[in-house]
Design a protein around this motif. Structure first.
Motif, mmCIF file in Angstrom:
data_model
loop_
_atom_site.group_PDB
_atom_site.id
_atom_site.type_symbol
_atom_site.label_atom_id
_atom_site.label_comp_id
_atom_site.label_asym_id
_atom_site.label_seq_id
_atom_site.Cartn_x
_atom_site.Cartn_y
_atom_site.Cartn_z
ATOM 1 N N ALA A 156 31.793 41.165 57.529
ATOM 2 C CA ALA A 156 32.858 42.157 57.371
ATOM 3 C C ALA A 156 33.498 42.056 55.986
ATOM 4 N N LEU A 157 33.698 40.827 55.505
ATOM 5 C CA LEU A 157 34.315 40.654 54.191
ATOM 6 C C LEU A 157 33.400 41.140 53.068
ATOM 7 N N LEU A 158 32.086 41.024 53.270
ATOM 8 C CA LEU A 158 31.154 41.566 52.273
ATOM 9 C C LEU A 158 31.308 43.083 52.173
ATOM 10 N N LYS A 159 31.437 43.754 53.323
ATOM 11 C CA LYS A 159 31.659 45.201 53.309
ATOM 12 C C LYS A 159 32.983 45.532 52.633
ATOM 13 N N LEU A 160 33.985 44.753 52.970
ATOM 14 C CA LEU A 160 35.306 44.985 52.390
ATOM 15 C C LEU A 160 35.269 44.792 50.878
ATOM 16 N N GLY A 161 34.563 43.768 50.431
ATOM 17 C CA GLY A 161 34.459 43.517 48.992
ATOM 18 C C GLY A 161 33.802 44.664 48.249
ATOM 19 N N ALA A 162 32.772 45.271 48.843
ATOM 20 C CA ALA A 162 32.118 46.421 48.207
ATOM 21 C C ALA A 162 33.066 47.609 48.120
ATOM 22 N N MET A 163 33.898 47.799 49.139
ATOM 23 C CA MET A 163 34.865 48.895 49.117
ATOM 24 C C MET A 163 35.945 48.662 48.068
ATOM 25 N N ILE A 164 36.365 47.414 47.922
ATOM 26 C CA ILE A 164 37.399 47.072 46.936
ATOM 27 C C ILE A 164 36.956 47.469 45.532
ATOM 28 N N LYS A 165 35.677 47.318 45.247
ATOM 29 C CA LYS A 165 35.160 47.651 43.916
ATOM 30 C C LYS A 165 35.246 49.142 43.610
ATOM 31 N N GLU A 166 35.419 49.967 44.633
ATOM 32 C CA GLU A 166 35.499 51.418 44.430
ATOM 33 C C GLU A 166 36.929 51.908 44.195
ATOM 34 N N ILE A 167 37.894 50.988 44.198
ATOM 35 C CA ILE A 167 39.302 51.371 44.062
ATOM 36 C C ILE A 167 39.722 51.429 42.594
ATOM 37 N N PRO A 168 40.238 52.566 42.111
ATOM 38 C CA PRO A 168 40.861 52.602 40.779
ATOM 39 C C PRO A 168 42.190 51.841 40.869
ATOM 40 N N VAL A 169 42.253 50.678 40.262
ATOM 41 C CA VAL A 169 43.398 49.791 40.452
ATOM 42 C C VAL A 169 44.700 50.502 40.072
ATOM 43 N N GLY A 170 45.657 50.440 40.968
ATOM 44 C CA GLY A 170 46.956 51.061 40.729
ATOM 45 C C GLY A 170 47.003 52.534 41.057
ATOM 46 N N GLU A 171 45.845 53.156 41.274
ATOM 47 C CA GLU A 171 45.783 54.568 41.643
ATOM 48 C C GLU A 171 44.776 54.764 42.781
ATOM 49 N N PRO A 172 44.980 54.087 43.890
ATOM 50 C CA PRO A 172 43.977 54.132 44.967
ATOM 51 C C PRO A 172 43.754 55.524 45.539
ATOM 52 N N TRP A 173 44.744 56.392 45.402
ATOM 53 C CA TRP A 173 44.586 57.760 45.921
ATOM 54 C C TRP A 173 43.519 58.546 45.178
ATOM 55 N N LYS A 174 43.031 58.006 44.055
ATOM 56 C CA LYS A 174 41.960 58.653 43.302
ATOM 57 C C LYS A 174 40.568 58.169 43.714
#
Length: 492
Positions: A154-172
């Motif tokens: 589960a944490l591996l999946k979560l880690g891959a999703m984290i990499k897709e986040i524009p830091v400070g602007e997650p709504w993007k």
């Protein structure tokens, strides 16, 4: 553990009549007796974000006045009195790798750090069974529950999703709407099968954010982890949860309070205490900020506090709907810190780090908060979310008994008889309303996220919740103060 005087804790001895304690009922008369003050910028809040903004604006040649509701600086950074003239960290306390801005500020203030005690084994208590585990293996700080393989997947999946986040602007983020439409709880149940994995993911949410996983937007949690880095180092879950190499790696000599106390003392009498701000009125020419006992006219105002507490101020004219509704949707976590003081850190003799995770009892996570020389033992326990809410209305003796019962279960009979105890309930603290950080429930970030930092005319926003990196931490608070100071300076 630090010995402090009241003068030291306040950060400056220059407390004037404007800083005297005044009740809300007496505020109008006090304000009437005080001539209005003037400045380029008035800053609401003397936490790390407000003090940092004041430092930078003053250095840029701008006149500044800081108004603080409490009788001390620091906000959610607080030296909790232990009853014998010493303190221990009652609020934010740790510093770790990539937390560059709080490290720089501490260095400027002459506050040194030391490593959090991390020698030996951690305690894991689940389903009525106490076990010990080493933290220097492949799993790091993750307890070796039988569902750990499930958790790692589960944490591996979560880690891959984290990499897709524009830091400070997650709504993007490309999947922002999908991720913001669910809680971390629903995601964890859809991506794990074992009770162990699910408990540990819930424990991660509770120990990090002091909220149940049912209350937290998945998008918010992803951004929180993505923010656990800096401009050159991506954020990770491991950096959030680990002691060695993580956010809990080090502490401040003398306690984290030393940083805001020294900064406030350096700023001097521009910082005014016991002055809760009641209203902010904006016109085409400037702002008028009215607090208990003092009114300030300025060109710009910085509100340096959590969205929830900022929402208690009366704004005239009213704020844009996006900002007003954001403040309605950004609640604080529920948290208390419980501290026991012992003659020695006896758990070290037992081969323990003083760190624990538990699924029952009042306390669900602990740390060794002893001073650098180990001259006394101090255990600190977090009483989080539902656990502290269960103690609403409980007497001080009942809270003490609940805390010591947890310590004894985790560390044995020696933990049952401390020399003294202390507790800081942030959910009962009127100028914080909880902690450690404001949390976005599902739907809030995609609908209102940009309003976190967007100025409203002459009103600017700071606080750790507004930071890109290390939101929720002292480093995020300092970053937000530096960012808003640049923003305001450019606008003047």
């Amino acid at each position: 553990m630090t010995r402090v005087s009241r003068r030291r804790l306040l950060g400056t001895g220059a407390l004037t009549a404007a800083g005297a304690v005044a009740s809300a009922a007496a505020a109008p008369a006090a304000a009437a007796r005080t001539a209005p003050l003037g400045a380029d910028v008035v800053i609401v809040g003397a936490g790390l974000s407000g003090l940092t903004a004041a430092r930078d604006l003053a250095a840029a040649g701008r006149s500044v006045i800081v108004l603080e509701a409490r009788e001390r600086p620091g906000g959610r950074v607080y030296g909790l009195p232990l009853g014998d003239g010493t303190t221990s960290e009652g609020g934010a306390e740790f510093i770790g790798p990539t937390q560059d801005r709080i490290a720089a500020l501490a260095g400027e203030m002459g506050v040194e750090t030391f490593k959090t005690y991390n020698e030996g084994k951690n305690v894991y208590y689940r389903n009525g069974k106490r076990s010990l585990y080493a933290t220097d293996g492949l799993l790091g700080a993750v307890p070796p529950d039988w569902g750990v393989i499930d958790l790692e997947l589960a944490l591996l999946k979560l880690g891959a999703m984290i990499k897709e986040i524009p830091v400070g602007e997650p709504w993007k983020a490309a999947k922002a709407e999908e991720w913001d439409a669910q809680t971390f709880y629903t995601w964890s149940r859809s991506n794990s099968l074992s009770g162990g994995a699910r408990f540990l993911m819930d424990a991660f949410a509770s120990s990090t954010l002091s909220m149940r996983s049912q209350e937290i937007s998945l998008l918010y949690l992803l951004n929180y982890a993505a923010a656990a880095g800096n401009e050159s180092t991506p954020g990770t879950i491991d950096r959030l949860i680990n002691t060695k190499g993580g956010a809990q790696e080090s502490r401040f000599v003398g306690g984290s309070q030393e940083v805001p106390v020294r900064l406030a003392a350096r700023l001097g009498d521009i910082v005014r205490y016991n002055a809760p701000v009641r209203s902010i009125a904006s016109t085409a020419d400037g702002v008028t900020v009215t607090a208990d006992g003092v009114t300030v006219s300025a060109k710009r105002v910085v509100v340096a506090m959590s969205p929830a507490i900022a929402g208690k101020i009366d704004y005239s004219p009213g704020l844009p709907a996006s900002r007003a509704q954001l403040m309605q949707r950004y609640p604080m976590g529920s948290i208390a810190k419980f501290v026991g003081v012992y003659d020695t850190p006896f758990w070290r003799e037992d081969g323990l780090t003083g760190q624990a995770v538990a699924d029952s009892g009042a306390i669900d996570a602990t740390f060794d908060n002893s001073p650098p020389d180990g001259s006394r033992g101090i255990l600190m326990g977090f009483i989080n979310q539902a656990n502290i809410r269960k103690l609403d209305g409980a007497s001080a003796d009942e809270v003490r008994a609940a805390g010591l019962a947890s310590f004894t279960k985790l560390f044995g009979d020696k933990a049952a008889a401390p020399r003294m105890t202390a507790v800081q309930r942030w959910d009962n603290e009127m100028w914080s309303g909880g902690g450690p950080v404001g949390i976005a429930p599902p739907g809030a970030l995609t609908a209102f996220g940009p309003a976190l930092r967007e100025p409203c005319g002459r009103i600017h926003w700071a606080g750790t919740e507004t930071s890109d990196y290390w939101t929720g931490y002292m480093d995020g608070a300092v970053r937000s103060g530096e960012r808003v100071a640049r923003e305001v300076h450019a606008a003047l």
